[in-house]
Design an enzyme around this catalytic site. Structure first.
Site, short mmCIF file in Angstrom:
data_model
loop_
_atom_site.label_atom_id
_atom_site.label_comp_id
_atom_site.label_asym_id
_atom_site.label_seq_id
_atom_site.Cartn_x
_atom_site.Cartn_y
_atom_site.Cartn_z
N ALA A 164 0.76 -1.20 0.33
CA ALA A 164 0.05 -0.17 -0.44
C ALA A 164 0.59 1.10 0.21
O ALA A 164 1.43 1.08 0.78
CB ALA A 164 -1.13 0.22 1.08
N ARG B 287 -12.04 7.67 -7.19
CA ARG B 287 -11.18 6.80 -8.39
C ARG B 287 -12.83 6.19 -9.03
O ARG B 287 -12.30 6.01 -10.13
CB ARG B 287 -11.04 5.52 -6.96
CG ARG B 287 -9.79 5.66 -6.17
CD ARG B 287 -9.29 4.74 -5.64
NE ARG B 287 -7.64 5.39 -4.86
CZ ARG B 287 -7.25 4.36 -3.82
NH1 ARG B 287 -8.41 3.72 -3.66
NH2 ARG B 287 -5.74 5.15 -3.34
#
Length: 489
Positions: free
Chosen positions: A36, A268
């Protein structure tokens, strides 16, 4: 089961109850958590508040979220950051000692806490892995995968069967089983997930009778590094756009201009759809970070290293990017304490669905969820001391798909469950998989059908589930009619 951030947090919080932790890899490597690049969202800055964080989470999730779970997550975020710091996580701070906060898509202000810039996942996982390795109540067995769940006569979890990396299979009695096995990205043609994120934990839970929830909501990250070397693509962090980078086409024309009021920092799902349309039209998308200030590049060592490996200097060259499967909002249906519908089975992290992410996850809420929900679940299981009942029968997910069948499943899922969907493509994918005995009989095929069926049934667009044949309007953020969050095109 699972050595990512959620699994490690459960194991630590369950002390002093003995825990056996199984994972595919040992330590901080090999998990989506360690990969991440985003940070941890927390309302810790001046003028920020957990209510604002919760509001952004609801907006990104198209108001499909469980409001109570969202508020709990946002309220717990500052304490989660402090707890990680107490374990030794070094979060990026300014000279005056205050946390450096970044901004990412969907957030109305800077509230992203980072450690080592865009290496937050790796930094946090190093600290957690060390804590678990030193915890006397945890017995960590790496190189293992879950093969079957044992159920008692009354239908509750009574044991597990695991396979080691040299092929040996061993049964283990268990009164409580926690699945923290991650996402489903490895089933698709392009993903930012590691190989182990193949949905096997979800498939087994469904086969054992646990209920699923929101399985059709799959987030495509708009900026994976466009590479021809396999389906597992490196991520280009969203925080780079927060620092001033922009998405452009071949001629350098901004792709997000006129698409959404938040431009390159739109949620997103909106950005992924724009890039997907451009790609379908034969175009290539690029991230232009040449305007990012030189001092800001200290926050992006992972991006610099990745680009250097491909002969690119993002300070003078544009970065090729493409949408790729990034996160599964759906999963095993769990309550706010991590309990599933199957007695003795609990789930946390990406494999679980508590409703906190709704129809589309807000940036940097995933590491946060792993910490907050993992600690809460571990604390709940701490005082449970039931002895496992005898195993009456074993349940597995089914046979593995052969290589050819798996490639066909991947092809059908990628075509049907992309950022743009239609009833025709979803029905075609279901028909192709059910019509192929080798596909339909495999656990991958069964899981694929479990993802496709609710997507076909959901006729209206919402969040990451965007039906081009939807009868609803283009503003898919139901319940929020302000222009700031409506999708223009």
């Amino acid at each position: 089961m699972g050595g990512g951030i959620a699994g490690l947090c459960v194991a630590l919080a369950a002390a002093p109850r003995p825990v056996v932790l199984f994972s595919r890899s040992r330590g901080a490597e090999g998990t989506a958590s360690a990969m991440a690049q985003g940070g941890i969202a927390a309302a810790v800055g001046p003028g920020d508040d957990a209510v604002f964080h919760a509001a952004d989470t609801l907006v990104a999730g198209a108001c499909h979220n469980h409001v109570g779970a969202v508020l709990d997550l946002a309220l717990a975020a500052p304490d989660a950051v402090q707890w990680l710091a107490s374990l030794g996580a070094h979060f990026d701070c300014a000279d005056d000692g205050r946390l450096c906060l970044g901004r990412e898509g969907g957030h109305d202000r800077a509230r992203i806490v980072h450690a080592g810039g865009d290496a937050t996942g790796h930094a946090v996982m190093q600290v957690l892995a060390a804590a678990v390795a030193n915890a006397p109540h945890v017995h960590w067995l790496a190189g293992h995968t879950l093969q079957a769940i044992g159920l008692s006569a009354d239908g509750r979890v009574a044991g597990v069967r695991v396979r080691g990396d040299v092929g040996q299979v061993a049964p283990l009695a268990a009164a409580d089983l926690v699945l923290a096995t991650g996402g489903i990205g490895a089933l698709f043609g392009a993903t930012t997930n590691p190989e182990g994120a193949d949905g096997s934990g979800l498939a087994l839970a469904l086969a054992a009778g646990a209920e699923g929830r929101d399985l059709e909501f799959i987030q495509w990250h708009p900026t994976a590094f466009a590479s021809s070397s396999g389906r597992h693509l490196p991520l280009i962090t969203e925080a780079l756009r927060g620092a001033g980078a922009s998405l452009v086409d071949e001629q350098g024309v901004p792709l997000m201009q006129g698409t959404h009021p938040l431009g390159d920092l739109a949620p997103r799902d909106v950005v992924a759809r724009r890039l997907w349309r451009h790609r379908r039209a034969g175009g290539q998308s690029w991230l232009d970070a040449r305007t990012v200030e030189e001092t800001a590049w200290r926050q992006f060592p992972s991006v610099l290293s990745l680009c250097a490996q491909h002969g690119i200097d993002p300070r003078s060259d544009r970065i090729p990017v493409t949408p790729a499967v990034h996160f599964h909002m759906g999963g095993i249906a769990v309550g706010q304490q991590g309990e599933s519908s199957l007695a003795g089975l609990h789930a946390v992290g990406e494999v679980a669905c508590s409703g906190v992410h709704g129809a589309n996850r807000l940036a940097s809420n995933s590491l946060l969820e792993g910490v907050v929900c993992g600690r809460a679940l571990g604390a709940r299981l701490r005082s449970r001391g039931e002895r496992p009942a005898p195993v009456r029968h074993w349940v597995d997910a089914g046979p593995e798909a052969d290589s050819e069948s798996r490639e066909h499943i991947t092809m059908h899922l990628t075509a049907a469950l992309g950022p743009l969907r239609s009833g025709e493509s979803l029905a075609a994918a279901m028909a192709a998989i059910t019509g192929g005995p080798a596909m339909a009989g495999s656990w991958q095929g069964r899981l694929a059908l479990a993802l496709l069926a609710p997507a076909l049934a959901r006729k209206r667009s919402r969040g990451a589930h965007y039906r081009v044949d939807s009868t609803s309007g283009h503003n898919i953020r139901q319940g929020i009619e302000t222009p700031a969050y409506g999708e223009i095109a």
